[in-house]
Design an enzyme around this catalytic site. Structure first.
Site, mmCIF file in Angstrom:
data_model
loop_
_atom_site.group_PDB
_atom_site.id
_atom_site.type_symbol
_atom_site.label_atom_id
_atom_site.label_comp_id
_atom_site.label_asym_id
_atom_site.label_seq_id
_atom_site.Cartn_x
_atom_site.Cartn_y
_atom_site.Cartn_z
ATOM 1 N N HIS A 10 67.930 109.632 136.085
ATOM 2 C CA HIS A 10 67.876 109.184 137.483
ATOM 3 C C HIS A 10 66.435 108.995 137.935
ATOM 4 O O HIS A 10 65.476 109.289 137.216
ATOM 5 C CB HIS A 10 68.606 110.174 138.392
ATOM 6 C CG HIS A 10 67.974 111.537 138.450
ATOM 7 N ND1 HIS A 10 66.845 111.818 139.190
ATOM 8 C CD2 HIS A 10 68.332 112.721 137.867
ATOM 9 C CE1 HIS A 10 66.541 113.096 139.076
ATOM 10 N NE2 HIS A 10 67.408 113.679 138.273
ATOM 11 N N HIS A 41 66.801 98.608 146.077
ATOM 12 C CA HIS A 41 66.433 99.648 145.115
ATOM 13 C C HIS A 41 67.620 100.531 144.734
ATOM 14 O O HIS A 41 67.673 101.034 143.610
ATOM 15 C CB HIS A 41 65.310 100.510 145.711
ATOM 16 C CG HIS A 41 64.609 101.364 144.712
ATOM 17 N ND1 HIS A 41 63.815 100.838 143.710
ATOM 18 C CD2 HIS A 41 64.580 102.715 144.533
ATOM 19 C CE1 HIS A 41 63.330 101.821 142.967
ATOM 20 N NE2 HIS A 41 63.787 102.964 143.441
ATOM 21 N N SER A 98 64.313 103.575 138.234
ATOM 22 C CA SER A 98 63.088 103.822 138.976
ATOM 23 C C SER A 98 62.147 104.750 138.211
ATOM 24 O O SER A 98 61.756 104.440 137.092
ATOM 25 C CB SER A 98 63.454 104.396 140.359
ATOM 26 O OG SER A 98 62.347 104.422 141.215
ATOM 27 N N ASP A 101 64.582 94.406 146.844
ATOM 28 C CA ASP A 101 63.972 95.735 146.727
ATOM 29 C C ASP A 101 62.643 95.745 147.486
ATOM 30 O O ASP A 101 61.698 95.057 147.116
ATOM 31 C CB ASP A 101 63.734 96.075 145.253
ATOM 32 C CG ASP A 101 63.398 97.546 145.029
ATOM 33 O OD1 ASP A 101 62.822 98.153 145.941
ATOM 34 O OD2 ASP A 101 63.708 98.058 143.943
#
Length: 474
Positions: A202, A451, A276, A423
């Site tokens: 994540h 995002h 990310s 984003d």
């Protein structure tokens, strides 16, 4: 409205944004000073020791090439030996932790540099070497037990952290890992087919729920039968340990993933899917296990090529957190990156009391809305988020270039990059920059996604696309 009018209106909007931002961040600079004094007193009352912070001025001298300069007299050899013992490299620690000039200092520096014609001095390259801030020195001494009676270890959890069981797991040596394994073979003695596992990582202030509640439920039974699916809570986030004496460097994050997933579960070959900030960890793992990684899928990677002559860490800090009030996501990033004590205040309000906020949200929505995104956003400590943000996002500015070069030149795995066209946190140019560095990378820009919604809201489609990527490398 004509083109000239639209252009004038846009220019006026930018000017207004800059003017309002200047006033707002000047006020935040002043508030940060007040909060610094307040937290120093609160820490002393609650923990019985003065805790240095990064906004304090630490006396340090420039480091000569290849040497380490410690900002406390007489502590150099001791700290260096402790660093060697913990395998913690000072190059893993970003200078943005403590080198964050105020708005007023930045404006003054720019004006002086402009008048002298020498350019912004804050953007010049600094001499090689590392200067160690006193806050880092004290954390390391407390962590290793300096034995001088002056440096108490940080309590974990600290008074400003949540004390619930989810935020403070009993097992502090491993990360929380969600595992979905294929059912055991029945009625056959044949050896199981070769298995490629999948590791999901994540992003910043998130958790494994970002994957387990979205993509994983939509992975087909056929795909599940051939591979194990791992989703981790990174160090300091979700249900993983949150040590108060960790600096949350790239090395520490990667080693915890190795210990908790690769070594513990005997992973031999695997695909990586990362969102990310997790993309940086994915690249580091790929470089460390070049023969084992079968594919890399990076979603909204935070890659900012550093222009020649810029200090990489400072350039990324200014790019990710431009100190602007608009758009709101830029304002939030700016507060998180530039203000140590203000961000700690936000952490106390939201994270320390996350169970109250989650309950209030469930009652307000009559339990009709799942809260997995809130769980990830709230379940971290300020020390974890602050150090991870600076040491991974900002501190990895030069490391990502080297990782991408290794992926380009030494690895043969597929590289796929996803990015939402809308984003506002990490622009789509980040993904195109990865493509420029690794020409074989496939970039997929999804219209109307940002995002978060690059995954949340299109999880079914993403699951099917990921299966196609995994099957190409069977």
């Amino acid at each position: 409205m004509g083109a000239a009018a639209r252009s004038a209106l846009a220019s006026a909007g930018r000017a207004a944004n800059e003017a309002v931002s200047l006033v707002v961040f000047l006020l935040l600079d002043a508030l940060e000073v007040l909060l610094c004094a307040a937290y120093r007193a609160a820490d002393y009352v609650a923990e019985g020791a003065w805790r240095p912070c990064y906004c304090s001025r630490s006396p340090s001298s420039p480091a000569s090439a290849g040497k380490i300069v410690v900002s406390e007299r007489g502590g150099s050899s001791k700290v260096v030996s402790m660093l060697s013992a913990t395998r913690l490299h000072l190059e893993d620690i970003s200078d943005t932790l403590h080198a964050r000039p105020s708005v007023l200092a930045t404006v003054a520096s720019t004006a002086i540099s402009a008048s002298s014609g020498s350019g912004d001095s804050s953007r010049r390259r600094r001499p090689a070497g590392v200067a160690v801030h006193s806050a880092i020195v004290q954390m390391l001494r407390g962590k290793m037990g300096a034995g001088d009676g002056k440096h108490r270890p940080y309590p974990s959890p600290r008074w400003s952290d949540c004390h619930c069981a989810n935020c403070n797991p009993a097992d502090t040596d491993r990360l929380f890992v969600h595992v979905e394994a294929p059912p055991p073979s029945q009625g056959t003695a044949a050896a199981p087919p070769e298995q490629d596992d999948v590791l999901f990582i994540h992003g910043f202030i998130s958790s494994s729920g970002f994957w387990t509640e979205t993509v994983l439920p939509h992975v087909s039974p056929a795909a599940r039968s051939r591979r194990r699916l791992f989703a981790v809570d990174l160090l300091g986030f979700g249900r993983s340990p949150k040590p108060a004496d960790s600096l949350y460097t790239l090395r520490e994050h990667v080693e915890m993933i190795e210990r908790s997933v690769i070594e513990r579960h005997g992973v031999k070959s695997f695909h990586i899917v990362a969102h990310s900030l997790g993309s940086i960890l994915a690249l580091a793992l790929a470089v460390k296990y070049p023969a084992a990684v079968k594919s890399l899928t990076l979603v909204a990677p935070p890659y900012f090529p550093v222009p020649r002559g810029e200090v990489g860490t400072q350039y990324v800090l200014r790019t990710v957190a431009p100190r602007r009030v608009w758009p709101p996501i830029a304002f939030g990033a700016s507060v998180a990156c530039w203000y140590e004590h203000l961000s700690r205040t936000v952490s106390i309000v939201l994270c320390k009391h996350h169970r109250l906020w989650e309950l209030a949200f469930r009652v307000f929505t009559l339990y009709r809305v799942r809260t997995y995104l809130m769980d990830g956003f709230f379940c971290h400590t300020h020390i974890a988020s602050w150090h991870t943000l600076h040491n991974i996002i900002c501190g990895s500015a030069g490391k990502i270039d080297k990782c991408l070069e290794v992926v380009r030149d030494q690895l043969t795995c597929d590289v796929t990059v996803y990015h939402g066209r809308d984003d506002e946190l990490l622009p789509v140019q980040c993904s195109y920059a990865v493509k420029a560095k690794v020409p074989r990378a496939q970039v997929r820009v999804i219209d109307g996604k940002d995002h978060v919604t690059i995954v949340v809201g299109r999880q079914k489609e993403l699951a099917r696309e990921l299966e196609e990527i995994w099957d190409r490398k069977r």
